[in-house]
Motif scaffolding. Structure first.
Motif, short mmCIF file in Angstrom:
data_model
loop_
_atom_site.label_atom_id
_atom_site.label_comp_id
_atom_site.label_asym_id
_atom_site.label_seq_id
_atom_site.Cartn_x
_atom_site.Cartn_y
_atom_site.Cartn_z
N ARG A 67 0.85 -1.35 -0.06
CA ARG A 67 -0.12 0.15 0.06
C ARG A 67 0.79 1.43 -0.06
NH1 ARG A 67 -3.23 3.59 -0.85
NH2 ARG A 67 -4.45 4.52 0.56
N ALA A 68 1.99 1.21 0.52
CA ALA A 68 2.88 2.50 0.49
C ALA A 68 3.48 2.49 -0.85
CB ALA A 68 3.93 2.14 1.92
N GLU A 69 3.75 1.50 -1.25
CA GLU A 69 4.26 1.52 -2.83
C GLU A 69 3.32 2.35 -3.50
OE1 GLU A 69 4.91 -2.45 -3.70
OE2 GLU A 69 6.99 -2.68 -2.52
N GLU A 70 1.95 1.98 -3.59
CA GLU A 70 1.05 2.62 -4.22
C GLU A 70 0.73 3.96 -3.86
OE1 GLU A 70 -2.56 0.30 -2.98
OE2 GLU A 70 -2.25 -1.40 -4.59
N VAL A 71 0.90 4.48 -2.60
CA VAL A 71 0.71 5.55 -2.06
C VAL A 71 1.95 6.67 -2.97
CG1 VAL A 71 0.86 7.32 -0.30
CG2 VAL A 71 -0.57 5.19 -0.03
N VAL A 72 3.10 6.05 -2.72
CA VAL A 72 4.22 6.72 -3.23
C VAL A 72 3.81 6.98 -4.77
CG1 VAL A 72 6.69 6.67 -3.72
CG2 VAL A 72 5.86 6.09 -1.46
N ALA A 86 8.88 5.41 5.04
CA ALA A 86 8.37 4.30 4.49
C ALA A 86 9.35 3.20 4.26
CB ALA A 86 7.23 4.41 3.41
N MET A 87 10.59 3.55 3.65
CA MET A 87 11.45 2.76 3.23
C MET A 87 12.03 2.18 4.58
SD MET A 87 13.17 4.38 -0.27
CE MET A 87 12.55 5.99 -0.48
N TRP A 88 12.58 3.22 5.26
CA TRP A 88 13.03 2.98 6.65
C TRP A 88 12.29 1.91 7.39
CZ3 TRP A 88 11.04 3.59 11.65
CH2 TRP A 88 11.93 3.45 12.74
N ALA A 89 10.74 1.92 7.40
CA ALA A 89 10.02 1.17 8.22
C ALA A 89 10.01 -0.32 7.67
CB ALA A 89 8.55 1.79 8.34
N ALA A 90 9.94 -0.34 6.26
CA ALA A 90 9.95 -1.40 5.55
C ALA A 90 11.14 -2.30 5.95
CB ALA A 90 9.72 -1.24 4.10
N VAL A 91 12.16 -1.61 5.85
CA VAL A 91 13.44 -2.23 6.25
C VAL A 91 13.38 -2.74 7.99
CG1 VAL A 91 16.22 -2.15 6.96
CG2 VAL A 91 14.90 -1.25 4.46
N GLN A 92 13.00 -1.99 8.78
CA GLN A 92 12.60 -2.41 10.20
C GLN A 92 11.72 -3.74 10.16
OE1 GLN A 92 14.52 -0.92 12.78
NE2 GLN A 92 15.42 -0.08 10.83
N LEU A 93 10.90 -3.76 9.44
CA LEU A 93 9.74 -4.83 9.43
C LEU A 93 10.36 -6.10 8.65
CD1 LEU A 93 6.39 -2.72 8.64
CD2 LEU A 93 7.42 -3.74 10.94
N GLN A 94 11.41 -5.78 8.08
CA GLN A 94 12.26 -6.90 7.57
C GLN A 94 11.02 -7.49 6.14
OE1 GLN A 94 13.22 -9.97 10.59
NE2 GLN A 94 14.97 -8.63 11.05
N GLU A 95 10.70 -6.35 5.51
CA GLU A 95 9.79 -6.56 4.30
C GLU A 95 10.54 -6.06 3.11
OE1 GLU A 95 7.05 -8.30 4.01
OE2 GLU A 95 6.85 -8.86 6.41
N GLU A 96 10.33 -6.90 2.24
CA GLU A 96 10.86 -6.40 0.74
C GLU A 96 10.62 -5.05 0.45
OE1 GLU A 96 13.13 -5.86 -2.12
OE2 GLU A 96 13.43 -7.79 -1.49
N CYS A 97 11.19 -4.06 0.39
CA CYS A 97 10.97 -2.65 -0.06
C CYS A 97 11.60 -2.36 -1.55
CB CYS A 97 11.16 -1.64 0.93
SG CYS A 97 13.15 -1.53 1.47
N ARG A 98 12.28 -3.09 -2.15
CA ARG A 98 12.91 -2.66 -3.62
C ARG A 98 11.96 -2.12 -4.37
NH1 ARG A 98 15.49 -7.62 -5.27
NH2 ARG A 98 16.74 -7.02 -3.73
N PRO A 99 10.44 -2.59 -4.56
CA PRO A 99 9.62 -1.93 -5.27
C PRO A 99 9.50 -0.36 -4.99
CG PRO A 99 8.84 -4.01 -5.01
CD PRO A 99 10.12 -3.81 -4.10
N LEU A 100 9.48 -0.20 -3.70
CA LEU A 100 9.24 1.31 -3.08
C LEU A 100 10.50 2.13 -3.43
CD1 LEU A 100 7.48 3.02 -1.30
CD2 LEU A 100 8.57 2.00 0.68
#
Length: 105
Positions: A67-72, A86-100
């Motif tokens: 959803r953050a990717e869509e918002v951006v 959002a990118m920092w938080a995705a890393v903290q959550l250990q989620e893939e954030c490359r698309p973001l």
């Protein structure tokens, strides 16, 4: 003056949470109504609260990053700071954030 709880946006309510265990029920309740700003506030709050409660359902974490990717990509109200949060938080959550990262680059 503080807004009464009923007058607060989902993002405002989530920003006040002190643990992940407080956040997840609000995310489940309000996510269908999330604005772009609510999404960005939520994902940032999750990153800040990492380790303070249940990490939450992986599907919900992935949904928030998506959803953050869509918002951006679509919301003109989201600026550089919100994107970096959002990118920092995705890393903290250990989620893939490359698309973001790719969308914002």
């Amino acid at each position: 003056a503080e807004l009464p709880q009923a007058g607060r946006s989902p993002g405002q309510r989530i920003a006040q949470c002190k643990s992940l265990d407080e956040v997840w029920p609000l995310v489940e309740q309000y996510s269908p109504k999330f604005s772009g700003i609510d999404t960005m506030v939520t994902i940032h709050r999750l990153g800040k609260l990492r380790g303070k409660g249940s990490p939450g359902p992986p599907t919900l974490r992935r949904w928030l990053v998506h959803r953050a990717e869509e918002v951006v990509a679509r919301d003109p109200m989201v600026h550089t700071r919100e994107c970096s949060n959002a990118m920092w938080a995705a890393v903290q959550l250990q989620e893939e954030c490359r698309p973001l990262v790719e969308q914002y680059s």
